[in-house]
Design a protein around this motif. Structure first.
Motif, mmCIF file in Angstrom:
data_model
loop_
_atom_site.group_PDB
_atom_site.id
_atom_site.type_symbol
_atom_site.label_atom_id
_atom_site.label_comp_id
_atom_site.label_asym_id
_atom_site.label_seq_id
_atom_site.Cartn_x
_atom_site.Cartn_y
_atom_site.Cartn_z
ATOM 1 N N ALA A 190 25.063 6.456 -4.575
ATOM 2 C CA ALA A 190 23.893 5.598 -4.383
ATOM 3 C C ALA A 190 24.136 4.236 -5.030
ATOM 4 O O ALA A 190 23.827 3.194 -4.447
ATOM 5 N N ALA A 191 24.705 4.238 -6.221
ATOM 6 C CA ALA A 191 24.978 2.983 -6.929
ATOM 7 C C ALA A 191 26.043 2.159 -6.219
ATOM 8 O O ALA A 191 25.959 0.930 -6.163
ATOM 9 N N ALA A 192 27.066 2.817 -5.673
ATOM 10 C CA ALA A 192 28.151 2.102 -5.004
ATOM 11 C C ALA A 192 27.738 1.576 -3.635
ATOM 12 O O ALA A 192 28.092 0.467 -3.255
ATOM 13 N N ARG A 193 26.997 2.367 -2.874
ATOM 14 C CA ARG A 193 26.660 2.026 -1.489
ATOM 15 C C ARG A 193 25.359 1.260 -1.339
ATOM 16 O O ARG A 193 25.134 0.605 -0.321
ATOM 17 N N VAL B 152 19.498 11.351 0.662
ATOM 18 C CA VAL B 152 19.074 12.063 -0.543
ATOM 19 C C VAL B 152 18.040 11.228 -1.278
ATOM 20 O O VAL B 152 17.961 10.013 -1.108
ATOM 21 N N SER B 153 17.278 11.903 -2.107
ATOM 22 C CA SER B 153 16.299 11.222 -2.957
ATOM 23 C C SER B 153 16.799 11.254 -4.389
ATOM 24 O O SER B 153 17.143 12.316 -4.903
ATOM 25 N N ALA C 244 15.110 4.542 -8.626
ATOM 26 C CA ALA C 244 14.819 5.762 -7.875
ATOM 27 C C ALA C 244 14.612 5.361 -6.421
ATOM 28 O O ALA C 244 14.243 4.227 -6.120
ATOM 29 N N GLY C 245 14.882 6.291 -5.531
ATOM 30 C CA GLY C 245 14.658 5.977 -4.122
ATOM 31 C C GLY C 245 15.464 6.873 -3.213
ATOM 32 O O GLY C 245 16.088 7.845 -3.644
ATOM 33 N N LYS C 246 15.483 6.516 -1.947
ATOM 34 C CA LYS C 246 16.235 7.262 -0.935
ATOM 35 C C LYS C 246 17.547 6.526 -0.664
ATOM 36 O O LYS C 246 17.557 5.307 -0.498
ATOM 37 N N TYR C 247 18.632 7.306 -0.602
ATOM 38 C CA TYR C 247 19.972 6.748 -0.432
ATOM 39 C C TYR C 247 20.758 7.591 0.560
ATOM 40 O O TYR C 247 20.504 8.784 0.723
#
Length: 168
Positions: free
Chosen positions: A118-121, A27-28, A15-18
């Motif tokens: 988020a997972a890719a970047r 986004v969160s 979880a987190g900010k991306y």
């Protein structure tokens, strides 16, 4: 960290900010989630098919099942194309409905667009999984091999979280 089911082929995305999108919108992601470390291969997808994936409505949403019936789909569009159907190549030309059914069959779900980005970047919002500058030869984007490549053969296209083949 190991997947709750003990499967080593998954990576937890915290979880987190991306940053997502071309404009790097922040986004969160409220809850951690798991993604497969590698794209789904033809050999993995074949197990879904052998288990009745296209004939068992319990794997499909109502809309997806209707699509199957309307279109008469029994396999991915390129399933019999030799350029794209080696066992260790990623399954290609599947619809969103097919991807959703496969994930449901495997006990998971598709990530949202924001989760996938988020997972890719990574948390830095990189332009590419390896950084912010394009580098030729890091992934199969230029059709280096003349078709899709075997999963995992471009180790520098790994995301900050260790997910393989996130570009190309």
């Amino acid at each position: 960290k190991t997947h709750p089911d003990g499967h080593p082929g998954y990576v937890e995305i915290p979880a987190g900010k991306y940053y997502v999108g071309d404009q790097k919108r922040r986004v969160s992601i409220a809850d951690p989630f798991w993604l497969s470390k590698y794209p789904v291969t033809n050999s993995q997808y074949a197990v879904f098919m052998q288990d009745g994936g296209y004939s068992r409505p319990e794997f499909w949403s109502a809309e997806g099942w209707q699509w199957i019936k309307d279109q008469g789909v029994t396999a991915p569009a390129y399933w019999r194309n030799p350029e794209f159907n080696a066992p260790n190549q990623p399954v290609v030309r599947i619809s969103w409905w097919e991807a959703e059914a496969f994930c449901r069959w495997a006990g998971g779900s598709l990530p949202t667009e924001e989760q996938w980005e988020a997972a890719a970047r990574g948390p830095q919002g990189l332009a590419y999984p390896w950084g912010d500058q394009w580098e030729s030869g890091i992934c199969n984007s230029e059709r280096i091999l003349g078709s899709t490549s075997a999963v995992g053969i471009f180790p520098r296209s790994t995301s900050p979280f260790g997910l393989a083949d996130m570009a190309g």
